[in-house]
Design a protein around this motif. Structure first.
Motif, short mmCIF file in Angstrom:
data_model
loop_
_atom_site.label_atom_id
_atom_site.label_comp_id
_atom_site.label_asym_id
_atom_site.label_seq_id
_atom_site.Cartn_x
_atom_site.Cartn_y
_atom_site.Cartn_z
N SER A 148 0.83 -1.20 0.00
CA SER A 148 0.00 0.00 0.00
C SER A 148 0.87 1.25 0.00
N VAL A 149 0.24 2.36 -0.38
CA VAL A 149 0.94 3.64 -0.50
C VAL A 149 0.09 4.74 0.14
N ILE A 150 0.76 5.64 0.86
CA ILE A 150 0.12 6.87 1.30
C ILE A 150 0.58 7.97 0.35
N CYS A 151 -0.38 8.67 -0.26
CA CYS A 151 -0.03 9.72 -1.22
C CYS A 151 -0.99 10.90 -1.07
N ILE A 152 -0.78 11.94 -1.84
CA ILE A 152 -1.66 13.10 -1.84
C ILE A 152 -2.68 12.97 -2.98
N PRO A 153 -3.75 13.77 -2.96
CA PRO A 153 -4.77 13.65 -4.02
C PRO A 153 -4.21 13.80 -5.44
N ALA A 154 -3.20 14.65 -5.62
CA ALA A 154 -2.67 14.90 -6.96
C ALA A 154 -1.93 13.71 -7.56
N THR A 155 -1.54 12.76 -6.71
CA THR A 155 -0.78 11.60 -7.21
C THR A 155 -1.54 10.28 -7.11
N ARG A 156 -2.79 10.35 -6.68
CA ARG A 156 -3.61 9.15 -6.53
C ARG A 156 -3.64 8.32 -7.82
N ASP A 157 -3.87 8.99 -8.96
CA ASP A 157 -3.97 8.27 -10.24
C ASP A 157 -2.68 7.55 -10.59
N ILE A 158 -1.55 8.15 -10.23
CA ILE A 158 -0.26 7.53 -10.53
C ILE A 158 -0.13 6.19 -9.81
N PHE A 159 -0.40 6.19 -8.52
CA PHE A 159 -0.23 4.96 -7.74
C PHE A 159 -1.34 3.95 -8.03
N ASN A 160 -2.54 4.42 -8.32
CA ASN A 160 -3.61 3.50 -8.72
C ASN A 160 -3.29 2.80 -10.04
N SER A 161 -2.44 3.42 -10.85
CA SER A 161 -2.09 2.85 -12.15
C SER A 161 -0.83 2.00 -12.11
N SER A 162 -0.25 1.82 -10.93
CA SER A 162 0.93 0.96 -10.80
C SER A 162 0.51 -0.48 -10.55
N PRO A 163 0.96 -1.43 -11.38
CA PRO A 163 0.61 -2.84 -11.18
C PRO A 163 1.12 -3.40 -9.85
N ALA A 164 2.10 -2.71 -9.25
CA ALA A 164 2.69 -3.21 -8.00
C ALA A 164 1.85 -2.87 -6.77
N VAL A 165 0.97 -1.88 -6.89
CA VAL A 165 0.27 -1.35 -5.71
C VAL A 165 -1.11 -1.99 -5.55
N ASP A 166 -1.38 -2.44 -4.33
CA ASP A 166 -2.68 -3.05 -4.02
C ASP A 166 -3.68 -2.04 -3.46
N THR A 167 -3.19 -1.12 -2.62
CA THR A 167 -4.09 -0.18 -1.94
C THR A 167 -3.46 1.21 -1.92
N VAL A 168 -4.28 2.22 -2.16
CA VAL A 168 -3.82 3.60 -2.11
C VAL A 168 -4.60 4.34 -1.02
N HIS A 169 -3.87 4.92 -0.08
CA HIS A 169 -4.46 5.74 0.98
C HIS A 169 -4.16 7.20 0.66
N VAL A 170 -5.20 8.01 0.48
CA VAL A 170 -5.01 9.41 0.08
C VAL A 170 -5.01 10.31 1.31
N LEU A 171 -3.91 11.01 1.49
CA LEU A 171 -3.76 11.97 2.60
C LEU A 171 -3.94 13.38 2.04
N ASP A 172 -5.01 14.02 2.46
CA ASP A 172 -5.28 15.39 2.02
C ASP A 172 -4.66 16.34 3.04
N LYS A 173 -3.34 16.54 2.89
CA LYS A 173 -2.60 17.27 3.93
C LYS A 173 -2.89 18.76 3.94
N ARG A 174 -3.52 19.28 2.89
CA ARG A 174 -3.88 20.70 2.87
C ARG A 174 -5.37 20.91 3.17
#
Length: 334
Positions: free
Chosen positions: A36-62
């Motif tokens: 799994s990956v913790i990322c920001i909203p602007a990069t969610r699509d990048i990690f969702n499109s990685s075959p290696a990643v099972d789960t994406v947790h979006v941190l809206d830090k702003r």
């Protein structure tokens, strides 16, 4: 059941793309893991499109997770699922806090992180190697740094890109990306127009790529070129990578499109204004090049650039003639 592995990367899109080879290698080494990956909203699509990643947790830090209290709740939810290993290429105070709150039995971060001693293992941040290699050093991988970031589109995005490419017939395509978060990384728009005209003269139809914020400047360039197409803001980053696969080359600043072109494995010519390739963010795939004016005492003025030139003259951009870039591209294309 395999291990639960978490990677924290809450930086900009370019940094997110450069994290993909680390994720790919982690999955290759631990094929049964839940990654799994913790990322920001602007990069969610990048990690969702990685075959290696099972789960994406979006941190809206702003926004939603801006306060320490909300950050703690966010981390507690992830900790509740059980994390066996945690890796943090991102070095911010917020990423360190997440690491502390999640409290994984194995946690690895860089020596120049904010409060690095939160990590159970600290890895030296080597400034003399590419960012891909630095990220891979978190898992003690010393193999080739030529791993290309893998991005895989869903069916809807594939259809969207294919339909767009069909509208271009069989034109010979080149791309230009004008944008950067930092003003001192941005090569002058007028100079990009000159490069675009050269590409037209070489028989290329030019695609102008970028985010929504780049649309208006891209329109200025489009209006000066022959039959250019402005797609800034029309595609997600993964979709834009797929579009780039139909191009022969990309000309851009030291910014995320450089890494998008590497993911597409096309030639990219990156122009360095206030920054330098030595920081480790240069294009590394075959045929790509980095250009810049290197005999200035004030350069580099910072690893990320600035909102405006600290010396007020912006010589690193204005004195770097587009004719120099064109001559070097000409050499490489021939």
């Amino acid at each position: 059941m395999g291990k639960r592995i978490l990677v924290i990367q809450t930086a900009f899109p370019g940094d997110a793309i450069l994290t993909l080879p680390l994720l790919q290698k982690l999955k290759e080494i631990n094929p049964d893991s839940e990654l799994s990956v913790i990322c920001i909203p602007a990069t969610r699509d990048i990690f969702n499109s990685s075959p290696a990643v099972d789960t994406v947790h979006v941190l809206d830090k702003r926004g939603e997770h801006k306060s320490i209290k909300k950050l703690f709740r966010f981390a507690r939810n992830i900790k509740g699922s059980g994390i066996d290993e945690l890796y943090s290429p991102h070095r911010s105070f917020r990423s360190v806090l997440l690491t502390y709150f999640i409290n994984s039995p194995i946690s690895v971060g860089f020596s120049n992180s904010s409060f690095p001693y939160v990590f159970r293992k600290i890895v030296n941040y080597n400034r003399d190697i590419h960012e891909i290699e630095r990220n891979l050093s978190l898992i003690n991988y010393n193999g080739s740094n030529k791993l290309l970031p893998e991005i895989k589109l869903n069916n809807n995005s594939i259809i969207k890109v294919e339909r767009f490419i069909e509208t271009l017939s069989m034109d010979k395509l080149a791309a230009i990306a004008l944008g950067s978060v930092w003003a001192t990384k941005k090569y002058p728009v007028g100079y990009f127009i000159r490069i675009g005209k050269y590409l037209n003269e070489k028989g290329f139809r030019v695609l102008l790529i970028g985010g929504k914020v780049d649309f208006e400047e891209s329109e200025l360039v489009k209006d000066k070129l022959d039959d250019a197409v402005n797609i800034a803001g029309k595609f997600t980053i993964p979709e834009s990578v797929e579009v780039l696969k139909s191009c022969k080359l990309l000309v851009c600043n030291d910014s995320a499109p450089t890494h998008m072109a590497v993911a597409a494995n096309i030639k990219v010519f990156t122009i360095y204004c206030s920054t330098v390739p030595a920081f480790g963010f240069y294009p590394y795939n075959e045929g790509s090049q980095s250009f810049g004016l290197n005999d200035l005492q004030c350069k580099p003025c910072g690893i990320h650039g600035h909102k405006k030139c600290p010396e007020t003259h912006f010589d690193c951009g204005l004195k770097f003639s587009p004719d120099i870039v064109i001559n070097q591209i000409e050499e490489i294309l021939s």
